[in-house]
Write a protein that holds these residues in place. Structure first.
Motif, PDB file in Angstrom:
ATOM      1  N   ASN A   1      66.899 -48.681 -48.765  1.00  0.00           N
ATOM      2  CA  ASN A   1      67.189 -49.729 -47.786  1.00  0.00           C
ATOM      3  C   ASN A   1      67.378 -49.234 -46.359  1.00  0.00           C
ATOM      4  OD1 ASN A   1      67.102 -51.599 -49.862  1.00  0.00           O
ATOM      5  ND2 ASN A   1      69.306 -51.598 -50.198  1.00  0.00           N
ATOM      6  N   GLY A   2      66.488 -48.385 -45.904  1.00  0.00           N
ATOM      7  CA  GLY A   2      66.509 -47.983 -44.508  1.00  0.00           C
ATOM      8  C   GLY A   2      67.562 -46.970 -44.123  1.00  0.00           C
ATOM      9  N   VAL A   3      68.228 -46.354 -45.103  1.00  0.00           N
ATOM     10  CA  VAL A   3      69.191 -45.297 -44.776  1.00  0.00           C
ATOM     11  C   VAL A   3      68.484 -44.168 -44.043  1.00  0.00           C
ATOM     12  CG1 VAL A   3      70.779 -43.575 -45.750  1.00  0.00           C
ATOM     13  CG2 VAL A   3      70.701 -45.874 -46.719  1.00  0.00           C
ATOM     14  N   VAL A   4      67.250 -43.885 -44.462  1.00  0.00           N
ATOM     15  CA  VAL A   4      66.419 -42.866 -43.826  1.00  0.00           C
ATOM     16  C   VAL A   4      65.135 -43.521 -43.323  1.00  0.00           C
ATOM     17  CG1 VAL A   4      65.041 -40.792 -44.235  1.00  0.00           C
ATOM     18  CG2 VAL A   4      67.338 -40.954 -45.199  1.00  0.00           C
ATOM     19  N   ASP A   5      64.765 -43.208 -42.094  1.00  0.00           N
ATOM     20  CA  ASP A   5      63.510 -43.697 -41.513  1.00  0.00           C
ATOM     21  C   ASP A   5      62.556 -42.504 -41.410  1.00  0.00           C
ATOM     22  OD1 ASP A   5      61.539 -45.147 -40.284  1.00  0.00           O
ATOM     23  OD2 ASP A   5      62.479 -45.100 -38.292  1.00  0.00           O
ATOM     24  N   PRO A   6      61.746 -42.270 -42.422  1.00  0.00           N
ATOM     25  CA  PRO A   6      60.911 -41.065 -42.448  1.00  0.00           C
ATOM     26  C   PRO A   6      59.751 -41.169 -41.474  1.00  0.00           C
ATOM     27  CG  PRO A   6      60.318 -42.473 -44.268  1.00  0.00           C
ATOM     28  CD  PRO A   6      61.501 -43.125 -43.594  1.00  0.00           C
ATOM     29  N   PRO A   7      59.132 -40.052 -41.120  1.00  0.00           N
ATOM     30  CA  PRO A   7      57.926 -40.112 -40.273  1.00  0.00           C
ATOM     31  C   PRO A   7      56.854 -40.957 -40.949  1.00  0.00           C
ATOM     32  CG  PRO A   7      58.728 -37.857 -40.449  1.00  0.00           C
ATOM     33  CD  PRO A   7      59.513 -38.658 -41.437  1.00  0.00           C
ATOM     34  N   LYS A   8      56.199 -41.812 -40.172  1.00  0.00           N
ATOM     35  CA  LYS A   8      55.206 -42.724 -40.748  1.00  0.00           C
ATOM     36  C   LYS A   8      54.043 -41.978 -41.376  1.00  0.00           C
ATOM     37  CE  LYS A   8      52.679 -43.535 -36.403  1.00  0.00           C
ATOM     38  NZ  LYS A   8      53.404 -42.524 -35.615  1.00  0.00           N
ATOM     39  N   GLU A   9      53.759 -40.762 -40.893  1.00  0.00           N
ATOM     40  CA  GLU A   9      52.645 -39.981 -41.429  1.00  0.00           C
ATOM     41  C   GLU A   9      52.883 -39.497 -42.850  1.00  0.00           C
ATOM     42  OE1 GLU A   9      52.818 -39.372 -36.955  1.00  0.00           O
ATOM     43  OE2 GLU A   9      54.235 -39.326 -38.629  1.00  0.00           O
ATOM     44  N   LEU A  10      54.137 -39.597 -43.314  1.00  0.00           N
ATOM     45  CA  LEU A  10      54.443 -39.164 -44.677  1.00  0.00           C
ATOM     46  C   LEU A  10      53.843 -40.132 -45.705  1.00  0.00           C
ATOM     47  CD1 LEU A  10      56.014 -36.872 -46.074  1.00  0.00           C
ATOM     48  CD2 LEU A  10      58.026 -38.366 -46.097  1.00  0.00           C
ATOM     49  N   HIS A  11      53.597 -41.360 -45.295  1.00  0.00           N
ATOM     50  CA  HIS A  11      53.016 -42.361 -46.200  1.00  0.00           C
ATOM     51  C   HIS A  11      51.502 -42.214 -46.259  1.00  0.00           C
ATOM     52  CE1 HIS A  11      52.388 -46.132 -48.304  1.00  0.00           C
ATOM     53  NE2 HIS A  11      51.468 -46.430 -47.403  1.00  0.00           N
ATOM     54  N   SER A  12      50.953 -42.256 -47.466  1.00  0.00           N
ATOM     55  CA  SER A  12      49.515 -42.191 -47.658  1.00  0.00           C
ATOM     56  C   SER A  12      48.999 -43.495 -48.271  1.00  0.00           C
ATOM     57  CB  SER A  12      49.147 -41.029 -48.591  1.00  0.00           C
ATOM     58  OG  SER A  12      47.783 -41.107 -48.963  1.00  0.00           O
TER      59      SER A  12
ATOM     60  N   ALA B   1      55.108 -34.665 -49.151  1.00  0.00           N
ATOM     61  CA  ALA B   1      54.698 -33.415 -48.511  1.00  0.00           C
ATOM     62  C   ALA B   1      55.817 -32.399 -48.662  1.00  0.00           C
ATOM     63  CB  ALA B   1      54.394 -33.638 -47.031  1.00  0.00           C
ATOM     64  N   PRO B   2      55.500 -31.125 -48.515  1.00  0.00           N
ATOM     65  CA  PRO B   2      56.567 -30.125 -48.450  1.00  0.00           C
ATOM     66  C   PRO B   2      57.435 -30.384 -47.216  1.00  0.00           C
ATOM     67  CG  PRO B   2      54.428 -29.076 -48.800  1.00  0.00           C
ATOM     68  CD  PRO B   2      54.152 -30.503 -48.445  1.00  0.00           C
ATOM     69  N   PHE B   3      58.731 -30.236 -47.359  1.00  0.00           N
ATOM     70  CA  PHE B   3      59.608 -30.325 -46.195  1.00  0.00           C
ATOM     71  C   PHE B   3      59.321 -29.105 -45.322  1.00  0.00           C
ATOM     72  CE2 PHE B   3      63.418 -30.150 -43.661  1.00  0.00           C
ATOM     73  CZ  PHE B   3      63.814 -31.471 -43.525  1.00  0.00           C
ATOM     74  N   PRO B   4      59.135 -29.272 -44.026  1.00  0.00           N
ATOM     75  CA  PRO B   4      58.731 -28.139 -43.181  1.00  0.00           C
ATOM     76  C   PRO B   4      59.834 -27.091 -43.033  1.00  0.00           C
ATOM     77  CG  PRO B   4      59.139 -30.093 -41.851  1.00  0.00           C
ATOM     78  CD  PRO B   4      59.176 -30.538 -43.274  1.00  0.00           C
ATOM     79  N   ALA B   5      59.459 -25.830 -43.223  1.00  0.00           N
ATOM     80  CA  ALA B   5      60.409 -24.719 -43.116  1.00  0.00           C
ATOM     81  C   ALA B   5      60.901 -24.569 -41.683  1.00  0.00           C
ATOM     82  CB  ALA B   5      59.747 -23.423 -43.573  1.00  0.00           C
ATOM     83  N   GLY B   6      62.156 -24.153 -41.550  1.00  0.00           N
ATOM     84  CA  GLY B   6      62.735 -23.955 -40.229  1.00  0.00           C
ATOM     85  C   GLY B   6      63.024 -25.253 -39.508  1.00  0.00           C
TER      86      GLY B   6
ATOM     87  N   ARG C   1      68.023 -39.025 -35.542  1.00  0.00           N
ATOM     88  CA  ARG C   1      67.208 -38.334 -34.548  1.00  0.00           C
ATOM     89  C   ARG C   1      65.846 -37.898 -35.079  1.00  0.00           C
ATOM     90  NH1 ARG C   1      68.152 -38.966 -29.368  1.00  0.00           N
ATOM     91  NH2 ARG C   1      66.851 -37.125 -29.111  1.00  0.00           N
ATOM     92  N   GLY C   2      65.649 -37.990 -36.389  1.00  0.00           N
ATOM     93  CA  GLY C   2      64.361 -37.654 -36.954  1.00  0.00           C
ATOM     94  C   GLY C   2      64.204 -36.173 -37.253  1.00  0.00           C
ATOM     95  N   LEU C   3      62.951 -35.740 -37.290  1.00  0.00           N
ATOM     96  CA  LEU C   3      62.605 -34.377 -37.685  1.00  0.00           C
ATOM     97  C   LEU C   3      62.522 -33.476 -36.462  1.00  0.00           C
ATOM     98  CD1 LEU C   3      61.697 -32.597 -40.140  1.00  0.00           C
ATOM     99  CD2 LEU C   3      59.344 -33.227 -39.531  1.00  0.00           C
ATOM    100  N   ILE C   4      63.229 -32.334 -36.531  1.00  0.00           N
ATOM    101  CA  ILE C   4      63.287 -31.385 -35.417  1.00  0.00           C
ATOM    102  C   ILE C   4      63.215 -29.972 -35.980  1.00  0.00           C
ATOM    103  CG2 ILE C   4      64.678 -30.535 -33.469  1.00  0.00           C
ATOM    104  CD1 ILE C   4      66.100 -33.247 -33.457  1.00  0.00           C
ATOM    105  N   SER C   5      62.559 -29.082 -35.265  1.00  0.00           N
ATOM    106  CA  SER C   5      62.574 -27.673 -35.620  1.00  0.00           C
ATOM    107  C   SER C   5      63.827 -27.032 -35.046  1.00  0.00           C
ATOM    108  CB  SER C   5      61.333 -26.959 -35.073  1.00  0.00           C
ATOM    109  OG  SER C   5      61.478 -25.551 -35.178  1.00  0.00           O
TER     110      SER C   5
END
Length: 253
Positions: free
Chosen positions: A7-18, A188-193, A200-204
């Motif tokens: 229910n929207g707890v996490v808003d993943p990157p849209k590119e993760l959906h295929s 997808a694999p979660f990106p290393a580092g 705030r989303g995904l950050i290196s």
């Protein structure tokens, strides 16, 4: 481990959906069915916690024996929960730095560091994660704040995957088969580092001044899968969030 956020707890990157997930001939399992499979495959050393319409956390303790570099740990303190995999070579120094008990494990450290930074410290999260020396992945769920924080070390020694289930839930696990069973191609694999914060989303955390880019993935049959994310070496973030008394792990990743 297996973590499901609804229910929207996490808003993943849209590119993760295929889109290929909807075209799969075999029906995908629900997150609840995958949770049952996880618990059934670890009947003597697993448990789960359910937060109605919010999250499911499932953990399986490692087999008894000597601690390995890929130990699995679970901890919960004041409605903040952490599942940790791997080990930190500098745990003793980190516990001392944060004024924690010498006997505390990695999951306890992550929770206490998170709570300290959330409530009192202006130190940015990427700086803290850079101080972690070892192979690790973890997922933190702050139930009261409704916040999710996940990270994977840069040495790629620990596996972590994430995906979008057919009902829109976001799943995270070290077991790719569990992810595939319900997310199909949308994983997808979660990106290393990198770290992910629900606000705030995904950050290196290794290269915080660089943007993340999505790269197309295809399987052996040529079907498009969820994108893999990596640091764009030629990009630059225009500005980092200002760090002050109101900027911490609770407000940005």
């Amino acid at each position: 481990m297996l973590v499901v956020f609804k229910n929207g707890v996490v808003d993943p990157p849209k590119e993760l959906h295929s889109p290929a997930s909807a075209q799969a001939s075999e029906k995908s399992k629900s997150p609840e069915d995958v949770l049952k499979d996880f618990l059934a495959s670890n009947p003597n050393n697993s448990f789960s916690l359910a937060f109605v319409d919010k999250a499911l956390l499932a953990y399986a303790a490692p087999p008894q024996g000597p601690i390995t570099s890929h130990q699995r740990l679970f901890c919960g303190v004041n409605d903040v929960y952490c599942i940790f995999m791997g080990s930190l070579n500098n745990l003793c120094a980190l516990n001392k730095q944060y004024g924690l008990s010498k006997g505390g494990n990695e999951a306890m450290f992550v929770i206490e560091a998170y709570r300290t930074l959330r409530d009192r410290s202006p130190i940015p999260a990427h700086q803290v994660l850079k101080e972690l020396n070892g192979s690790f992945s973890f997922v933190v769920y702050d139930h009261k704040a409704g916040t999710v924080f996940a990270a994977l070390g840069g040495d790629k020694a620990v596996n972590l995957y994430w995906g979008i289930a057919s009902d829109g839930s976001v799943m995270i696990s070290d077991n790719v088969d569990l992810i595939k069973a319900t997310c199909r191609k949308s994983f997808a694999p979660f990106p290393a580092g990198c770290m992910y914060h629900s606000e705030r989303g995904l950050i290196s955390f290794e290269h915080p001044m660089k943007k993340m880019k999505a790269m197309t993935r295809t399987d052996s049959e040529g079907a498009m899968c969820g994108a893999y994310f990596a640091v764009d070496a030629y990009s630059k973030v225009n500005s980092m969030p200002r760090v002050g008394s109101s900027a911490n792990w609770a407000t940005w990743g």
